[in-house]
Scaffold this motif. Structure first.
Motif, PDB file in Angstrom:
ATOM      1  N   SER A 118      16.281 -75.898 -28.933  1.00 39.91           N
ATOM      2  CA  SER A 118      17.621 -75.952 -29.518  1.00 39.91           C
ATOM      3  C   SER A 118      17.702 -77.022 -30.604  1.00 39.91           C
ATOM      4  O   SER A 118      18.257 -76.793 -31.686  1.00 39.91           O
ATOM      5  N   LYS A 119      17.140 -78.206 -30.325  1.00 42.45           N
ATOM      6  CA  LYS A 119      17.170 -79.301 -31.289  1.00 42.45           C
ATOM      7  C   LYS A 119      16.394 -78.972 -32.557  1.00 42.45           C
ATOM      8  O   LYS A 119      16.719 -79.459 -33.644  1.00 42.45           O
ATOM      9  N   ASN A 120      15.356 -78.163 -32.416  1.00 44.33           N
ATOM     10  CA  ASN A 120      14.495 -77.861 -33.558  1.00 44.33           C
ATOM     11  C   ASN A 120      14.726 -76.463 -34.120  1.00 44.33           C
ATOM     12  O   ASN A 120      13.882 -75.945 -34.866  1.00 44.33           O
ATOM     13  N   ASN A 121      15.871 -75.873 -33.776  1.00 46.00           N
ATOM     14  CA  ASN A 121      16.303 -74.588 -34.343  1.00 46.00           C
ATOM     15  C   ASN A 121      15.258 -73.482 -34.175  1.00 46.00           C
ATOM     16  O   ASN A 121      15.035 -72.676 -35.087  1.00 46.00           O
ATOM     17  N   VAL A 122      14.629 -73.452 -33.025  1.00 47.58           N
ATOM     18  CA  VAL A 122      13.656 -72.395 -32.732  1.00 47.58           C
ATOM     19  C   VAL A 122      14.412 -71.117 -32.391  1.00 47.58           C
ATOM     20  O   VAL A 122      15.258 -71.112 -31.483  1.00 47.58           O
ATOM     21  N   LYS A 123      14.122 -70.045 -33.105  1.00 48.56           N
ATOM     22  CA  LYS A 123      14.844 -68.791 -32.906  1.00 48.56           C
ATOM     23  C   LYS A 123      14.356 -68.041 -31.666  1.00 48.56           C
ATOM     24  O   LYS A 123      15.139 -67.437 -30.946  1.00 48.56           O
ATOM     25  N   LYS A 124      13.031 -68.059 -31.446  1.00 44.46           N
ATOM     26  CA  LYS A 124      12.471 -67.331 -30.303  1.00 44.46           C
ATOM     27  C   LYS A 124      11.283 -68.093 -29.737  1.00 44.46           C
ATOM     28  O   LYS A 124      10.464 -68.631 -30.479  1.00 44.46           O
ATOM     29  N   VAL A 125      11.189 -68.113 -28.417  1.00 43.26           N
ATOM     30  CA  VAL A 125      10.066 -68.761 -27.741  1.00 43.26           C
ATOM     31  C   VAL A 125       9.615 -67.877 -26.586  1.00 43.26           C
ATOM     32  O   VAL A 125      10.437 -67.258 -25.902  1.00 43.26           O
ATOM     33  N   ARG A 126       8.318 -67.801 -26.399  1.00 46.90           N
ATOM     34  CA  ARG A 126       7.796 -67.155 -25.194  1.00 46.90           C
ATOM     35  C   ARG A 126       7.410 -68.264 -24.222  1.00 46.90           C
ATOM     36  O   ARG A 126       6.619 -69.142 -24.558  1.00 46.90           O
ATOM     37  N   ILE A 127       7.976 -68.202 -23.030  1.00 47.94           N
ATOM     38  CA  ILE A 127       7.692 -69.212 -22.012  1.00 47.94           C
ATOM     39  C   ILE A 127       6.664 -68.646 -21.037  1.00 47.94           C
ATOM     40  O   ILE A 127       6.913 -67.637 -20.372  1.00 47.94           O
ATOM     41  N   ASN A 128       5.515 -69.304 -20.969  1.00 43.07           N
ATOM     42  CA  ASN A 128       4.425 -68.916 -20.082  1.00 43.07           C
ATOM     43  C   ASN A 128       4.491 -69.785 -18.837  1.00 43.07           C
ATOM     44  O   ASN A 128       4.435 -71.012 -18.927  1.00 43.07           O
TER      45      ASN A 128
END
Length: 277
Positions: free
Chosen positions: A159-169
């Motif tokens: 959220s702080k780094n404006n990440v649009k999409k992340v895959r959580i492994n």
């Protein structure tokens, strides 16, 4: 040729080694093993490229979980990288490329000697963007608390780094099953976790990976979680940042695991079903 020895899990080990051998041969890397290479639950493999010996591999099999793990002792960094990439492909460990713009996070929790720790590594392609770790003040939930905390801190960073999409492994199944309703949140921690995920602006893709299978990125998260438990129980929650990557701003740890963001709020649908947890 040596006389064949009877070794435990030989068939499984030989099958997996042949798969690896065939894939590496396509990249001009030769893999050798014979009857003397096998031990119970283990096969030792020699590696060469262009006729030059470059080290050994140790392939292990764990029948209780039906999982393989690979230990590498390779002198040539390029060959080592190719082997790692090939092994990841064979085991569905492949990650998104940096061009995709999709971040990858590997998360884990640990509980050792009365201390709960969490660890997370965030990548874009093969570049580490951040390493997060710390201890969890409330230890009543033990490793479970560290597992969920690793996801929470990862998503705060996104959220702080404006990440649009992340895959959580992840390797603890509850990380995803609490969010899709397959497991019902029954205690205060899991309920807070579900509520927190409803406020996250980043799009999340979930992927389950088996622990201790030779996935170096997942192993790194495990290492960070365990390392965090070795710190003093009085140490405040901290973030460790990898060299030359995006900075991570430390946050103070409150009695609750969750600090809800007040902006960019969106709701995710959470199903409610019965669970054993």
């Amino acid at each position: 040729m040596s006389e064949m020895k009877m070794t435990v899990c030989r068939i499984e080990l030989q099958k997996k080694t042949l798969e690896l051998q065939n894939e590496l041969k396509k990249q001009n890397i030769d893999v050798f093993f014979d009857n003397d290479s096998f031990r119970d639950y283990l096969v030792r493999i020699s590696v060469s490229s262009k006729g030059i010996f470059e080290g050994k591999l140790s392939l292990y099999y764990k029948p209780s979980k039906k999982t393989y793990s690979l230990k590498r002792q390779i002198t040539n960094p390029k060959t080592n990288s190719i082997i790692e990439s090939t092994w990841n492909k064979l085991n569905d460990f492949e990650t998104y490329s940096s061009d995709s713009g999709i971040f990858e996070a590997f998360v884990d929790g640990s509980y050792i000697s009365g201390v709960t720790g969490y660890g997370a590594v965030i990548y874009l392609g093969d570049e580490i963007k951040a390493e997060l770790s710390g201890s969890v003040a409330d230890t009543q939930f033990r490793q479970f608390g560290g597992e969920l905390k690793s996801v929470i801190e990862t998503l705060k960073w996104c959220s702080k780094n404006n990440v649009k999409k992340v895959r959580i492994n992840y390797d603890y199944e509850g990380i995803e099953k609490f969010t899709n309703g397959k497991w019902k949140a029954r205690n205060s921690l899991s309920m807070e976790y579900v509520n927190f995920l409803q406020t996250v602006p980043t799009e999340i893709e979930w992927r389950h990976v088996k622990s201790h299978t030779g996935n170096t990125k997942n192993d790194r998260a495990d290492f960070l979680a365990k390392k965090a438990t070795q710190s003093s129980q009085k140490t405040e929650n901290t973030h460790e940042t990898a060299p030359c990557v995006l900075s991570v701003v430390p946050t103070e740890f409150s009695s609750s695991l969750l600090i809800h963001p007040t902006t960019n709020v969106r709701k995710n649908k959470i199903k409610k079903t019965k669970s054993n947890i």
